[in-house]
Design an enzyme around this catalytic site. Structure first.
Site, PDB file in Angstrom:
ATOM      1  N   ASP A   1      32.438  58.687  53.984  1.00  0.00           N
ATOM      2  CA  ASP A   1      33.461  58.835  53.632  1.00  0.00           C
ATOM      3  C   ASP A   1      34.206  60.014  54.536  1.00  0.00           C
ATOM      4  O   ASP A   1      34.627  60.769  53.828  1.00  0.00           O
ATOM      5  CB  ASP A   1      33.920  58.667  52.116  1.00  0.00           C
ATOM      6  CG  ASP A   1      35.286  58.668  51.967  1.00  0.00           C
ATOM      7  OD1 ASP A   1      36.028  57.850  52.513  1.00  0.00           O
ATOM      8  OD2 ASP A   1      35.836  59.305  50.842  1.00  0.00           O
TER       9      ASP A   1
ATOM     10  N   ASP B   1      41.776  47.915  53.866  1.00  0.00           N
ATOM     11  CA  ASP B   1      41.143  48.172  55.082  1.00  0.00           C
ATOM     12  C   ASP B   1      40.940  46.874  55.896  1.00  0.00           C
ATOM     13  O   ASP B   1      40.608  47.199  57.124  1.00  0.00           O
ATOM     14  CB  ASP B   1      39.723  48.701  54.767  1.00  0.00           C
ATOM     15  CG  ASP B   1      39.657  50.106  53.936  1.00  0.00           C
ATOM     16  OD1 ASP B   1      40.892  50.787  53.888  1.00  0.00           O
ATOM     17  OD2 ASP B   1      38.626  50.648  53.597  1.00  0.00           O
TER      18      ASP B   1
ATOM     19  N   HIS C   1      37.944  49.340  51.452  1.00  0.00           N
ATOM     20  CA  HIS C   1      39.058  49.161  50.549  1.00  0.00           C
ATOM     21  C   HIS C   1      39.522  47.523  50.803  1.00  0.00           C
ATOM     22  O   HIS C   1      39.425  47.380  52.066  1.00  0.00           O
ATOM     23  CB  HIS C   1      39.905  50.011  50.566  1.00  0.00           C
ATOM     24  CG  HIS C   1      39.800  51.327  50.358  1.00  0.00           C
ATOM     25  ND1 HIS C   1      39.452  52.327  51.193  1.00  0.00           N
ATOM     26  CD2 HIS C   1      40.180  52.113  49.252  1.00  0.00           C
ATOM     27  CE1 HIS C   1      39.377  53.503  50.655  1.00  0.00           C
ATOM     28  NE2 HIS C   1      39.438  53.402  49.688  1.00  0.00           N
TER      29      HIS C   1
HETATM   30  C1  XLS Z   1      39.896  59.936  48.869  1.00  0.00           C
HETATM   31  C2  XLS Z   1      38.865  59.198  48.241  1.00  0.00           C
HETATM   32  C3  XLS Z   1      38.738  57.798  48.755  1.00  0.00           C
HETATM   33  C4  XLS Z   1      37.411  57.009  47.864  1.00  0.00           C
HETATM   34  C5  XLS Z   1      37.725  55.788  48.137  1.00  0.00           C
HETATM   35  O1  XLS Z   1      39.781  61.217  48.773  1.00  0.00           O
HETATM   36  O2  XLS Z   1      37.514  59.852  48.657  1.00  0.00           O
HETATM   37  O3  XLS Z   1      38.306  57.675  50.066  1.00  0.00           O
HETATM   38  O4  XLS Z   1      36.354  57.390  48.449  1.00  0.00           O
HETATM   39  O5  XLS Z   1      38.905  55.220  47.664  1.00  0.00           O
HETATM   40 NI    NI Z   2      35.654  59.225  48.639  1.00  0.00          NI
HETATM   41 NI    NI Z   3      37.831  62.122  49.686  1.00  0.00          NI
END
Ligand code: XLS
Ligand code: NI
Ligand code: NI
Length: 455
Positions: A342, A107, A104
């Site tokens: 993620d 980040d 992001h």
């Molecule tokens: C949050 C989301 C976020 C997205 C990206 O729950 O998983 O991490 O993947 O903004």
């Molecule tokens: Ni996500």
């Molecule tokens: Ni998520």
């Protein structure tokens, strides 16, 4: 720029094989191993995510951060901290030996006092990312804009009752789309974490839907204007942080896109834990996205079946992932997408090296699941019985129905004449469950020495 933050890990993580006692070696993942005509690395397209792995301190709703991440200390100078974070992140990606990363805007660079300052912070970080990309072999799987952390987004970004917030979000997405383009990203992700509602008492659903559709068409339009060739991906999630998120699940998003003539512009970034939260299996979400023509990429974490929130744990179930990967492989595999991590460490995993253990175990789980999925494809474990199950639709009656040449009255006539007499048939669920397990177990056996049967 070179960093020695993860000093315990002295060299790049390599393949050690299933019997290696080295926890800092892969047991299954072999980037160059050919799997269904592609290198394993190109089948899986694994990405490290900067948000959870470098920008999250290990806090929870009752406690502060527990992790050793000096760049997140409140006393750190924001610009120096951003550099230290990036240097450690690229040291990590390089030592892990995976091809991709994802991030992001927030980040990698802090928000400044003005938009111009924020933009300058981001540009400085992107310069540094570019240098790291040139130095290592890391590539960008996707970029995204954080439209959920800042208080201005508390009531949503595109779906905010205030058009000024819509405009601010538009500026942020325009910038990140251009950054993603500049870094040759393969995709751009939109997760509408706050595009939803807390209460219907103050919410105009029709208006918010129209705003979101307008926003997404502006994004698609800008993508074409700048010549970005990556895919635009929407990430469904049913709730958290909002009580209800509009992008509830794969089917809901595909219906929304079709209603607004956007289905050719967007595909889906499916997250395993979000499927769990929506009351689906991850397998269901992958199969739905493929069936509806919207499959794009994967956030491969897992949830906890006893918890109602996004625990974002690293994946560890071959049984579950093999079925999802089987759908993906059988449909031709990833194009622009990949598997991004993620995922979050547990709050007690405070050692720096825990981040390696989490990724290595997750990547090996994916690699083992991939081998099982390919084995299922090669043995026609599910495709052949599925085909057989629907075979009658290729016969005279099935074709006539689908071609539109039969009316309800025609069919009644044929049933009444005794020409049509359906008989119950087995769905063979237990047989199929057993067949799938046999393929998963066969992949385990394939590396064991042959043993003679006992007399
Ligand atoms: C949050 C989301 C976020 C997205 C990206 O729950 O998983 O991490 O993947 O903004
Ligand atoms: Ni996500
Ligand atoms: Ni998520």
């Amino acid at each position: 720029m070179s960093s020695d933050f993860f000093a315990e890990v002295r060299k790049r993580v390599g393949y050690g094989g299933p019997d290696s006692s080295d926890p800092l070696a892969y047991a299954v993942y072999q980037p160059d191993r050919l799997v269904m005509g592609k290198r394993m690395e190109d089948q899986l397209r694994i990405a490290v995510c900067l948000w959870h792995s470098f920008n999250w301190p290990g806090s929870d709703v009752f406690g502060v951060g527990t992790f050793d991440r000096p760049w997140l200390a409140p006393s750190a100078d924001p610009k120096t901290a951003a550099q230290a974070k990036l240097d450690a992140a690229f040291e990590f990606i390089d030592k892990l030996g995976v091809p991709f990363f994802a991030f992001h805007d927030r980040d990698v660079a802090p928000e400044g006092r003005t938009y111009a300052e924020t933009r300058a912070n981001l540009d400085a970080s992107v310069d540094r990312i570019e240098k790291h990309m040139a130095r290592t072999r890391a590539r960008l799987l996707w970029g995204t804009a954080n439209l959920f952390s800042h208080p201005r987004y508390a009531a949503g970004a595109a779906t905010n009752p205030d058009p000024a917030v819509f405009a601010y979000a538009a500026a942020q997405v325009k910038t990140m789309l251009e950054v993603t383009h500049r870094l040759k990203g393969a995709n751009y992700v939109l997760w509408g974490g706050r595009e939803g509602y807390e209460t219907l008492l103050n919410t105009d659903l029709a208006r918010e839907e129209a705003q979101l559709a307008r926003f997404l068409s502006m994004v698609a339009e800008h993508k074409h204007r700048i010549g970005f060739s990556g895919a635009l991906l929407i990430e469904p999630k049913p709730q958290e942080p909002t009580k209800h998120q509009y992008d509830y699940d794969a089917a809901t998003v595909m219906g929304f896109l079709q209603r607004h003539d956007l289905a050719s512009e967007y595909r889906l970034n499916l997250e395993a834990n979000h499927a769990t939260l929506a009351g689906h299996s991850f397998h269901h979400e992958v199969a739905s996205a493929i069936a509806l023509g919207g499959f794009g990429s994967i956030d491969v974490n897992r949830g906890d079946y006893q918890n109602g929130w996004d625990t974002d744990q690293f994946p560890n179930s071959v049984d579950e992932l093999a079925l999802a990967i089987h759908e993906i492989i059988a449909a031709g595999g990833f194009t622009s997408g990949g598997f991004n991590f993620d995922a979050k460490l547990r709050r007690q995993s405070v050692s720096r090296t825990d981040l390696f253990h989490a990724h290595i175990a997750g990547i090996d789980t994916l690699a083992r699941a991939l081998l099982a999925a390919v084995d299922m494809v090669e043995h026609d474990t599910l495709a052949a019985p599925r085909k057989k199950r629907y075979a009658d639709w290729s016969n005279e009656l099935g074709k006539a129905i689908l071609s539109g040449s039969q009316t309800l009255a025609d069919l009644e006539r044929r049933v009444a004449a005794g020409e049509i007499e359906p008989l119950p048939r087995s769905g063979q669920q237990e047989l199929l469950e057993g067949s799938v397990n046999r393929r998963i177990w066969a992949v385990d056996r394939s590396r064991e020495p042959a043993t003679k049967p006992a007399r």
